[in-house]
Design a protein around this motif. Structure first.
Motif, PDB file in Angstrom:
ATOM      1  N   TRP A  74       0.818  -1.221   0.000  1.00  0.00           N
ATOM      2  CA  TRP A  74       0.000   0.000   0.000  1.00  0.00           C
ATOM      3  C   TRP A  74       0.843   1.257   0.000  1.00  0.00           C
ATOM      4  CZ3 TRP A  74      -4.467  -0.268  -1.978  1.00  0.00           C
ATOM      5  CH2 TRP A  74      -5.140  -1.484  -1.966  1.00  0.00           C
ATOM      6  N   THR A  75       2.045   1.198   0.542  1.00  0.00           N
ATOM      7  CA  THR A  75       2.948   2.351   0.435  1.00  0.00           C
ATOM      8  C   THR A  75       3.298   2.584  -1.023  1.00  0.00           C
ATOM      9  OG1 THR A  75       3.852   2.013   2.649  1.00  0.00           O
ATOM     10  CG2 THR A  75       5.205   3.271   1.101  1.00  0.00           C
ATOM     11  N   GLU A  76       3.630   1.510  -1.746  1.00  0.00           N
ATOM     12  CA  GLU A  76       3.967   1.659  -3.158  1.00  0.00           C
ATOM     13  C   GLU A  76       2.787   2.189  -3.967  1.00  0.00           C
ATOM     14  OE1 GLU A  76       7.484  -1.670  -3.656  1.00  0.00           O
ATOM     15  OE2 GLU A  76       5.401  -2.336  -3.811  1.00  0.00           O
ATOM     16  N   LEU A  77       1.610   1.683  -3.723  1.00  0.00           N
ATOM     17  CA  LEU A  77       0.439   2.103  -4.502  1.00  0.00           C
ATOM     18  C   LEU A  77       0.008   3.530  -4.173  1.00  0.00           C
ATOM     19  CD1 LEU A  77      -1.648  -1.193  -4.376  1.00  0.00           C
ATOM     20  CD2 LEU A  77      -0.406  -0.258  -6.342  1.00  0.00           C
ATOM     21  N   ILE A  78      -0.095   3.840  -2.894  1.00  0.00           N
ATOM     22  CA  ILE A  78      -0.570   5.173  -2.499  1.00  0.00           C
ATOM     23  C   ILE A  78       0.467   6.241  -2.825  1.00  0.00           C
ATOM     24  CG2 ILE A  78      -1.171   6.611  -0.503  1.00  0.00           C
ATOM     25  CD1 ILE A  78      -2.502   4.042   0.682  1.00  0.00           C
ATOM     26  N   ALA A  79       1.735   5.973  -2.517  1.00  0.00           N
ATOM     27  CA  ALA A  79       2.780   6.955  -2.811  1.00  0.00           C
ATOM     28  C   ALA A  79       2.911   7.180  -4.317  1.00  0.00           C
ATOM     29  CB  ALA A  79       4.115   6.524  -2.212  1.00  0.00           C
ATOM     30  N   ALA A  80       2.730   6.136  -5.116  1.00  0.00           N
ATOM     31  CA  ALA A  80       2.773   6.298  -6.573  1.00  0.00           C
ATOM     32  C   ALA A  80       1.640   7.213  -7.035  1.00  0.00           C
ATOM     33  CB  ALA A  80       2.673   4.937  -7.265  1.00  0.00           C
ATOM     34  N   ALA A  81       0.456   7.032  -6.493  1.00  0.00           N
ATOM     35  CA  ALA A  81      -0.675   7.903  -6.848  1.00  0.00           C
ATOM     36  C   ALA A  81      -0.385   9.347  -6.432  1.00  0.00           C
ATOM     37  CB  ALA A  81      -1.951   7.394  -6.203  1.00  0.00           C
TER      38      ALA A  81
END
Length: 157
Positions: A74-81
């Motif tokens: 979720w860090t990768e997904l949210i930070a990417a967004a």
């Protein structure tokens, strides 16, 4: 000759005006794509963190492998967004720097520099790419800039 010099000055002025915002946008989009892909892979894949949990640096080695997996995903997904939007860019960059540091220490550190050997070259590149976003922000082509500009003009009202 004067016309050529004037044209060069105009070109330099345009690069100074538009170059940095475009460069930061490109940097944000490239990093977002890489981390989004990694997050999607984790979201759809099997948790292999239990195999390397002991290699995680403190305090991440204290978390259960499932928590670490979810946190990384979720860090990768949210930070990417956030990077795509240019919203809370410094916070997203910091989160990805921590995540990349943990990945470097637990997965890549002992494997050398070579990407083909899953070495630490890519984590190093990602860390260096994230630093301008952490220290300088997202640039003018971002929601961070729009919000800062909009909120500062609202305070004057």
């Amino acid at each position: 000759m004067a016309g050529l010099i004037h044209t060069v000055f105009l070109l330099v002025a345009a690069l100074e005006r538009y170059g940095q915002p475009l460069a930061l946008l490109g940097l944000r989009l490239l990093l977002a794509w890489e981390f989004w892909q990694a997050g999607r892979g984790k979201l759809r894949g099997e948790n292999w963190f239990a195999d390397i949990q002991d290699a995680f640096p403190f305090p991440f080695n204290l978390l259960p492998a499932e928590w670490s997996w979810q946190l990384a995903t979720w860090t990768e997904l949210i930070a990417a967004a956030l990077l795509v939007l240019g919203l809370a860019t410094r916070l997203g960059s910091l989160a990805l720097i921590v995540l990349t540091g943990v990945a470097w220490a637990s997965v890549h550190a002992g494997l050398g520099y070579n990407v083909c050997d899953n070495g630490w070259k890519l984590p190093l590149i990602y860390l260096i790419m994230l630093l301008p976003l952490l220290f300088g922000g997202a640039g003018r082509l971002s929601l961070d800039h729009w919000l800062r500009t909009h909120l500062s003009s609202c305070r004057q009202c």
